[in-house]
Design a protein around this motif. Structure first.
Motif, PDB file in Angstrom:
ATOM      1  N   MET A   1      43.125  48.473  51.356  1.00  0.00           N
ATOM      2  CA  MET A   1      42.355  47.313  51.480  1.00  0.00           C
ATOM      3  C   MET A   1      41.625  46.911  50.245  1.00  0.00           C
ATOM      4  O   MET A   1      41.286  47.651  49.519  1.00  0.00           O
ATOM      5  CB  MET A   1      41.354  47.237  52.606  1.00  0.00           C
ATOM      6  CG  MET A   1      40.615  46.025  52.865  1.00  0.00           C
ATOM      7  SD  MET A   1      39.322  46.348  54.132  1.00  0.00           S
ATOM      8  CE  MET A   1      39.634  45.022  55.201  1.00  0.00           C
ATOM      9  N   VAL A   2      41.687  45.527  49.991  1.00  0.00           N
ATOM     10  CA  VAL A   2      40.935  44.992  48.943  1.00  0.00           C
ATOM     11  C   VAL A   2      39.482  45.208  48.929  1.00  0.00           C
ATOM     12  O   VAL A   2      38.841  45.073  49.948  1.00  0.00           O
ATOM     13  CB  VAL A   2      41.138  43.799  48.560  1.00  0.00           C
ATOM     14  CG1 VAL A   2      40.330  42.770  47.409  1.00  0.00           C
ATOM     15  CG2 VAL A   2      42.622  43.392  48.379  1.00  0.00           C
ATOM     16  N   THR A   3      39.053  45.790  47.739  1.00  0.00           N
ATOM     17  CA  THR A   3      37.482  46.220  47.840  1.00  0.00           C
ATOM     18  C   THR A   3      36.456  44.766  47.611  1.00  0.00           C
ATOM     19  O   THR A   3      37.079  44.016  46.622  1.00  0.00           O
ATOM     20  CB  THR A   3      37.288  47.281  46.807  1.00  0.00           C
ATOM     21  OG1 THR A   3      37.362  46.733  45.480  1.00  0.00           O
ATOM     22  CG2 THR A   3      37.748  48.595  46.976  1.00  0.00           C
ATOM     23  N   CYS A  28      43.037  38.924  51.704  1.00  0.00           N
ATOM     24  CA  CYS A  28      43.681  39.391  50.408  1.00  0.00           C
ATOM     25  C   CYS A  28      44.809  40.377  50.782  1.00  0.00           C
ATOM     26  O   CYS A  28      44.792  41.488  51.368  1.00  0.00           O
ATOM     27  CB  CYS A  28      42.728  39.663  49.553  1.00  0.00           C
ATOM     28  SG  CYS A  28      41.402  38.761  49.143  1.00  0.00           S
ATOM     29  N   GLN A  29      46.001  40.150  50.247  1.00  0.00           N
ATOM     30  CA  GLN A  29      47.045  41.137  50.150  1.00  0.00           C
ATOM     31  C   GLN A  29      47.239  41.517  48.690  1.00  0.00           C
ATOM     32  O   GLN A  29      47.411  40.752  47.877  1.00  0.00           O
ATOM     33  CB  GLN A  29      48.370  40.431  50.465  1.00  0.00           C
ATOM     34  CG  GLN A  29      49.605  41.438  50.871  1.00  0.00           C
ATOM     35  CD  GLN A  29      50.809  40.329  51.301  1.00  0.00           C
ATOM     36  OE1 GLN A  29      50.859  39.340  51.228  1.00  0.00           O
ATOM     37  NE2 GLN A  29      51.822  41.388  51.504  1.00  0.00           N
ATOM     38  N   GLU A  30      47.368  42.735  48.701  1.00  0.00           N
ATOM     39  CA  GLU A  30      47.483  43.645  47.186  1.00  0.00           C
ATOM     40  C   GLU A  30      48.963  43.759  46.925  1.00  0.00           C
ATOM     41  O   GLU A  30      49.659  44.541  48.001  1.00  0.00           O
ATOM     42  CB  GLU A  30      46.543  44.554  47.074  1.00  0.00           C
ATOM     43  CG  GLU A  30      46.412  45.057  45.778  1.00  0.00           C
ATOM     44  CD  GLU A  30      45.214  46.270  45.551  1.00  0.00           C
ATOM     45  OE1 GLU A  30      44.607  46.391  44.553  1.00  0.00           O
ATOM     46  OE2 GLU A  30      45.150  47.058  46.871  1.00  0.00           O
ATOM     47  N   ILE A 114      48.713  42.124  41.773  1.00  0.00           N
ATOM     48  CA  ILE A 114      48.414  41.137  42.145  1.00  0.00           C
ATOM     49  C   ILE A 114      47.350  40.833  43.387  1.00  0.00           C
ATOM     50  O   ILE A 114      47.889  41.534  44.520  1.00  0.00           O
ATOM     51  CB  ILE A 114      49.442  39.900  42.392  1.00  0.00           C
ATOM     52  CG1 ILE A 114      50.269  39.866  41.044  1.00  0.00           C
ATOM     53  CG2 ILE A 114      49.309  38.570  42.725  1.00  0.00           C
ATOM     54  CD1 ILE A 114      50.061  39.028  39.966  1.00  0.00           C
ATOM     55  N   LEU A 115      46.574  39.885  43.490  1.00  0.00           N
ATOM     56  CA  LEU A 115      46.075  39.563  44.954  1.00  0.00           C
ATOM     57  C   LEU A 115      46.896  38.305  45.450  1.00  0.00           C
ATOM     58  O   LEU A 115      46.847  37.304  44.632  1.00  0.00           O
ATOM     59  CB  LEU A 115      44.773  39.218  44.970  1.00  0.00           C
ATOM     60  CG  LEU A 115      43.702  40.641  44.692  1.00  0.00           C
ATOM     61  CD1 LEU A 115      42.220  40.287  44.985  1.00  0.00           C
ATOM     62  CD2 LEU A 115      44.295  41.779  45.710  1.00  0.00           C
ATOM     63  N   ARG A 116      47.191  38.218  46.518  1.00  0.00           N
ATOM     64  CA  ARG A 116      47.928  36.862  47.285  1.00  0.00           C
ATOM     65  C   ARG A 116      46.984  36.608  48.454  1.00  0.00           C
ATOM     66  O   ARG A 116      46.553  37.470  49.293  1.00  0.00           O
ATOM     67  CB  ARG A 116      49.378  37.091  47.500  1.00  0.00           C
ATOM     68  CG  ARG A 116      49.953  35.662  48.035  1.00  0.00           C
ATOM     69  CD  ARG A 116      51.647  36.234  47.769  1.00  0.00           C
ATOM     70  NE  ARG A 116      51.628  37.021  48.998  1.00  0.00           N
ATOM     71  CZ  ARG A 116      53.148  37.247  49.568  1.00  0.00           C
ATOM     72  NH1 ARG A 116      54.019  36.864  49.072  1.00  0.00           N
ATOM     73  NH2 ARG A 116      53.173  37.916  50.735  1.00  0.00           N
ATOM     74  N   ILE A 117      46.596  35.375  48.643  1.00  0.00           N
ATOM     75  CA  ILE A 117      45.870  34.809  49.672  1.00  0.00           C
ATOM     76  C   ILE A 117      46.331  33.818  50.050  1.00  0.00           C
ATOM     77  O   ILE A 117      46.940  32.783  49.293  1.00  0.00           O
ATOM     78  CB  ILE A 117      44.298  34.661  49.258  1.00  0.00           C
ATOM     79  CG1 ILE A 117      43.934  35.897  48.399  1.00  0.00           C
ATOM     80  CG2 ILE A 117      43.549  34.244  50.482  1.00  0.00           C
ATOM     81  CD1 ILE A 117      42.370  35.591  47.675  1.00  0.00           C
ATOM     82  N   SER A 118      46.775  33.639  51.397  1.00  0.00           N
ATOM     83  CA  SER A 118      47.419  32.176  51.762  1.00  0.00           C
ATOM     84  C   SER A 118      46.525  31.234  51.815  1.00  0.00           C
ATOM     85  O   SER A 118      45.282  31.472  52.304  1.00  0.00           O
ATOM     86  CB  SER A 118      47.916  32.368  53.460  1.00  0.00           C
ATOM     87  OG  SER A 118      46.873  32.540  54.241  1.00  0.00           O
TER      88      SER A 118
END
Length: 167
Positions: A1-3, A28-30, A114-118
């Protein structure tokens, strides 16, 4: 999980409090990429905001007739370095009609995180918390302006080269 600590390094979220970042965190998806990997292609549906937290991503136009694009075709690079370790955002096309990627994105470092967020999850959060949306969109306007100036520089350089060839 993203901190939460990582989220505080992302310029787009500066000005958000811990509660807002906590709401953002599960969205957030790492992702990890290797050099040469393509993240998305020019013309793809723009459904995510992308954030480089380690490494570099080159944004490029695709060449016609299926010719491969190279680093020479890079319009802009989004990267993290030791001098400026602030995470950088790209993929803002997800907020601008017609919601299509304007450039292709290629991993340009050995390893890129990368973090990707919808877009949908971000818009839902912004509907629930207008201040959060205001903080983010204020930042986004700065990014769009910066990228526009970078694009102008590339066009001016290429037009200058074309003019020089005609002499």
């Amino acid at each position: 999980m993203v901190t939460l600590e990582l989220l505080t390094t992302i310029e787009a979220f500066n000005g958000m409090d811990q509660g807002q970042l906590s709401k953002l965190q599960p969205n957030c998806q790492e992702l990890d990429f290797n050099q040469g990997d393509k993240l998305f292609t020019e013309g793809d549906s723009a459904e995510h905001l992308w954030i480089v937290v380690k490494g570099r991503v080159d944004l490029r136009f695709e060449l016609p007739a299926g010719r491969p694009t190279t680093q020479e075709h890079t319009v802009s690079s989004v990267d993290i370095d030791k001098r400026d370790p602030v995470a950088q955002t790209f993929g803002w096309s997800c907020f601008v009609p017609p919601y299509k990627m304007r450039l292709s994105a290629y991993c340009a470092a050995d390893r890129t995180k990368i973090l990707r967020i919808s877009k949908e999850s971000l818009l839902k959060l912004f509907d629930e918390d207008y201040k959060m949306g205001y903080v983010f969109l204020t930042y986004l306007i700065t990014v769009v302006g910066y990228r526009f100036h970078q694009f102008q520089d590339v066009v001016a350089k290429n037009m200058g080269e074309s003019l020089m060839c005609g002499w």
